[in-house]
Design a protein around this motif. Structure first.
Motif, PDB file in Angstrom:
ATOM      1  N   SER A 201       0.831  -1.202   0.000  1.00 32.72           N
ATOM      2  CA  SER A 201       0.000   0.000   0.000  1.00 32.72           C
ATOM      3  C   SER A 201       0.864   1.249   0.000  1.00 32.72           C
ATOM      4  N   TYR A 202       0.317   2.301  -0.565  1.00 31.87           N
ATOM      5  CA  TYR A 202       1.012   3.591  -0.651  1.00 31.87           C
ATOM      6  C   TYR A 202      -0.050   4.679  -0.643  1.00 31.87           C
ATOM      7  N   ILE A 203       0.054   5.595   0.305  1.00 27.24           N
ATOM      8  CA  ILE A 203      -0.889   6.714   0.398  1.00 27.24           C
ATOM      9  C   ILE A 203      -0.095   8.008   0.342  1.00 27.24           C
ATOM     10  N   ALA A 204      -0.377   8.822  -0.649  1.00 28.39           N
ATOM     11  CA  ALA A 204       0.280  10.123  -0.785  1.00 28.39           C
ATOM     12  C   ALA A 204      -0.737  11.209  -0.468  1.00 28.39           C
ATOM     13  N   ILE A 205      -0.369  12.116   0.421  1.00 30.13           N
ATOM     14  CA  ILE A 205      -1.243  13.222   0.821  1.00 30.13           C
ATOM     15  C   ILE A 205      -0.637  14.506   0.291  1.00 30.13           C
ATOM     16  N   TYR A 206      -1.270  15.072  -0.720  1.00 23.62           N
ATOM     17  CA  TYR A 206      -0.761  16.306  -1.320  1.00 23.62           C
ATOM     18  C   TYR A 206      -1.947  17.232  -1.604  1.00 23.62           C
ATOM     19  N   PRO A 207      -2.430  17.893  -0.546  1.00 24.21           N
ATOM     20  CA  PRO A 207      -3.642  18.714  -0.655  1.00 24.21           C
ATOM     21  C   PRO A 207      -3.653  19.587  -1.904  1.00 24.21           C
ATOM     22  N   PRO A 208      -4.802  19.623  -2.571  1.00 23.76           N
ATOM     23  CA  PRO A 208      -6.120  19.108  -2.150  1.00 23.76           C
ATOM     24  C   PRO A 208      -6.394  17.665  -2.540  1.00 23.76           C
ATOM     25  N   LYS A 209      -5.360  16.862  -2.753  1.00 25.80           N
ATOM     26  CA  LYS A 209      -5.562  15.502  -3.237  1.00 25.80           C
ATOM     27  C   LYS A 209      -4.933  14.471  -2.299  1.00 25.80           C
ATOM     28  N   CYS A 210      -5.458  13.254  -2.395  1.00 25.53           N
ATOM     29  CA  CYS A 210      -4.864  12.077  -1.764  1.00 25.53           C
ATOM     30  C   CYS A 210      -4.860  10.959  -2.806  1.00 25.53           C
ATOM     31  N   ALA A 211      -3.754  10.241  -2.876  1.00 28.98           N
ATOM     32  CA  ALA A 211      -3.653   9.118  -3.806  1.00 28.98           C
ATOM     33  C   ALA A 211      -3.457   7.828  -3.023  1.00 28.98           C
ATOM     34  N   PHE A 212      -4.214   6.794  -3.396  1.00 31.73           N
ATOM     35  CA  PHE A 212      -4.146   5.494  -2.730  1.00 31.73           C
ATOM     36  C   PHE A 212      -3.733   4.457  -3.783  1.00 31.73           C
ATOM     37  N   ILE A 213      -2.564   3.870  -3.606  1.00 36.63           N
ATOM     38  CA  ILE A 213      -2.041   2.908  -4.584  1.00 36.63           C
ATOM     39  C   ILE A 213      -1.904   1.543  -3.920  1.00 36.63           C
ATOM     40  N   SER A 214      -2.337   0.496  -4.616  1.00 35.95           N
ATOM     41  CA  SER A 214      -2.238  -0.867  -4.089  1.00 35.95           C
ATOM     42  C   SER A 214      -1.985  -1.833  -5.240  1.00 35.95           C
ATOM     43  N   LEU A 215      -1.782  -3.092  -4.893  1.00 38.58           N
ATOM     44  CA  LEU A 215      -1.555  -4.135  -5.896  1.00 38.58           C
ATOM     45  C   LEU A 215      -2.718  -5.109  -5.899  1.00 38.58           C
ATOM     46  N   ALA A 216      -3.212  -5.406  -7.092  1.00 40.73           N
ATOM     47  CA  ALA A 216      -4.254  -6.414  -7.241  1.00 40.73           C
ATOM     48  C   ALA A 216      -3.583  -7.761  -7.498  1.00 40.73           C
ATOM     49  N   SER A 217      -4.332  -8.726  -7.987  1.00 37.25           N
ATOM     50  CA  SER A 217      -3.755 -10.038  -8.272  1.00 37.25           C
ATOM     51  C   SER A 217      -2.684  -9.928  -9.340  1.00 37.25           C
ATOM     52  N   ASP A 218      -1.711 -10.799  -9.290  1.00 36.11           N
ATOM     53  CA  ASP A 218      -0.573 -10.801 -10.217  1.00 36.11           C
ATOM     54  C   ASP A 218       0.216  -9.503 -10.149  1.00 36.11           C
ATOM     55  N   ASN A 219       0.178  -8.849  -8.981  1.00 34.84           N
ATOM     56  CA  ASN A 219       0.941  -7.616  -8.744  1.00 34.84           C
ATOM     57  C   ASN A 219       0.607  -6.514  -9.743  1.00 34.84           C
ATOM     58  N   PRO A 221      -0.739  -3.038 -10.483  1.00 32.12           N
ATOM     59  CA  PRO A 221      -0.960  -1.839  -9.676  1.00 32.12           C
ATOM     60  C   PRO A 221      -2.208  -1.064 -10.091  1.00 32.12           C
ATOM     61  N   SER A 222      -2.866  -0.507  -9.105  1.00 35.55           N
ATOM     62  CA  SER A 222      -4.022   0.351  -9.373  1.00 35.55           C
ATOM     63  C   SER A 222      -4.011   1.492  -8.367  1.00 35.55           C
ATOM     64  N   ALA A 223      -4.687   2.576  -8.725  1.00 35.79           N
ATOM     65  CA  ALA A 223      -4.676   3.764  -7.863  1.00 35.79           C
ATOM     66  C   ALA A 223      -6.023   4.452  -7.869  1.00 35.79           C
ATOM     67  N   VAL A 224      -6.343   5.070  -6.751  1.00 32.85           N
ATOM     68  CA  VAL A 224      -7.514   5.923  -6.623  1.00 32.85           C
ATOM     69  C   VAL A 224      -7.017   7.291  -6.177  1.00 32.85           C
ATOM     70  N   VAL A 225      -7.395   8.342  -6.905  1.00 34.13           N
ATOM     71  CA  VAL A 225      -7.021   9.708  -6.537  1.00 34.13           C
ATOM     72  C   VAL A 225      -8.289  10.464  -6.164  1.00 34.13           C
ATOM     73  N   MET A 226      -8.300  10.979  -4.935  1.00 36.24           N
ATOM     74  CA  MET A 226      -9.443  11.746  -4.440  1.00 36.24           C
ATOM     75  C   MET A 226      -9.042  13.210  -4.317  1.00 36.24           C
ATOM     76  N   GLU A 227      -9.824  14.071  -4.927  1.00 37.78           N
ATOM     77  CA  GLU A 227      -9.578  15.502  -4.803  1.00 37.78           C
ATOM     78  C   GLU A 227     -10.663  16.107  -3.927  1.00 37.78           C
ATOM     79  N   SER A 228     -10.276  16.406  -2.682  1.00 36.39           N
ATOM     80  CA  SER A 228     -11.196  17.001  -1.720  1.00 36.39           C
ATOM     81  C   SER A 228     -10.361  17.732  -0.674  1.00 36.39           C
ATOM     82  N   GLU A 229     -10.566  19.014  -0.557  1.00 32.95           N
ATOM     83  CA  GLU A 229      -9.805  19.811   0.403  1.00 32.95           C
ATOM     84  C   GLU A 229     -10.017  19.298   1.819  1.00 32.95           C
ATOM     85  N   ASP A 230     -11.259  18.971   2.148  1.00 35.89           N
ATOM     86  CA  ASP A 230     -11.571  18.517   3.505  1.00 35.89           C
ATOM     87  C   ASP A 230     -10.910  17.177   3.826  1.00 35.89           C
TER      88      ASP A 230
END
Length: 246
Positions: A201-219, A221-230
């Motif tokens: 797992s990898y979580i990057a916090i760079y306001p106004p965004k947060c990025a969440f990176i993980s590994l699915a099957s067979d390694n 990689p996938s990521a979710v980027v959320m843009e929210s100031e709060d």
């Protein structure tokens, strides 16, 4: 390559073909140009008028007929320079006026923009987004939670990421989950000890965004980027509090 270059100057593939025909023929009638290019006369005439308006073709009367001729190819460079100047002015207007005015038109409420990315290309986009967002901020720093299993896959699509980060003068604070991790310039690191295996797992916090990176099957990689100031502020508060306790 020629068609692509002239397309950037506003010439269609047909217009490029007619221009090339004129260069080879020299001054020529519509009939001769159409025959040489393999285009019907009506379409040739309309295209020649467009080329004339763009400044790459001219004509002169000869009796009751019009003879067209191609301008010197160096005129294409003049067109490119003119286009670049207009584009530079547009970029300046976007930065100084248009974008600020459009932003003001947005509703005044907070929303969360969520985007998904997959594979090496997706992870590279996220890493470049981190650099792009943080480099524009007054305090060039972001925070990261990172576990050892993710590291071999994280920078695989962007091996010179750290060099680019340092070049941009961006600092990073890392809380490593478990062992591992290397010291780097403009980087601070602290550790949370774990018992047993840690998940990738990898979580990057760079306001106004947060990025969440993980590994699915067979390694994969996938990521979710959320843009929210709060959300970003809340994650930053959690990180800063934990950082002081370690």
């Amino acid at each position: 390559m020629l068609e692509h270059a002239l397309e950037q100057l506003g010439l269609t593939a047909r217009e490029t073909k007619l221009y090339q025909s004129l260069l080879k023929l020299g001054p020529a009638s519509i009939r001769d140009i159409a025959e040489h290019a393999g285009i019907n006369r009506g379409t040739t005439y309309e295209s020649l008028k467009l080329l004339q308006a763009k400044g790459v073709v001219s004509y002169f009367p000869k009796g009751k007929r019009r003879f067209f001729t191609a301008e010197n190819p160096e005129v294409l460079l003049s067109l490119a320079e003119e286009k670049r100047q207009k584009l530079d002015k547009t970029i300046d207007s976007l930065k100084s006026t248009i974008i600020p005015e459009l932003i003001q038109q947005q509703p005044h409420f907070y929303h969360t923009d969520v985007r998904y990315y997959e594979g090496d290309d997706g992870i590279e986009w996220v890493l470049r987004d981190i650099l792009n967002v943080v480099s524009k901020q007054d305090h060039k720093e972001y925070c990261v939670f990172s576990s050892k299993p993710i590291r071999p896959y994280l920078y695989r699509p962007f091996p010179n990421y750290t060099k680019q980060r340092v070049k941009l003068g961006i600092n990073v604070k890392v809380i490593a989950l478990g062992d591992g991790g290397e010291d780097a310039e403009l980087s601070e690191r602290k550790w949370i000890k774990t018992d047993g295996k840690t998940e990738a797992s990898y979580i990057a916090i760079y306001p106004p965004k947060c990025a969440f990176i993980s590994l699915a099957s067979d390694n994969f990689p996938s990521a979710v980027v959320m843009e929210s100031e709060d959300i970003a502020k809340a994650q930053k508060l959690i990180f800063d509090t934990l950082w002081k306790l370690l």
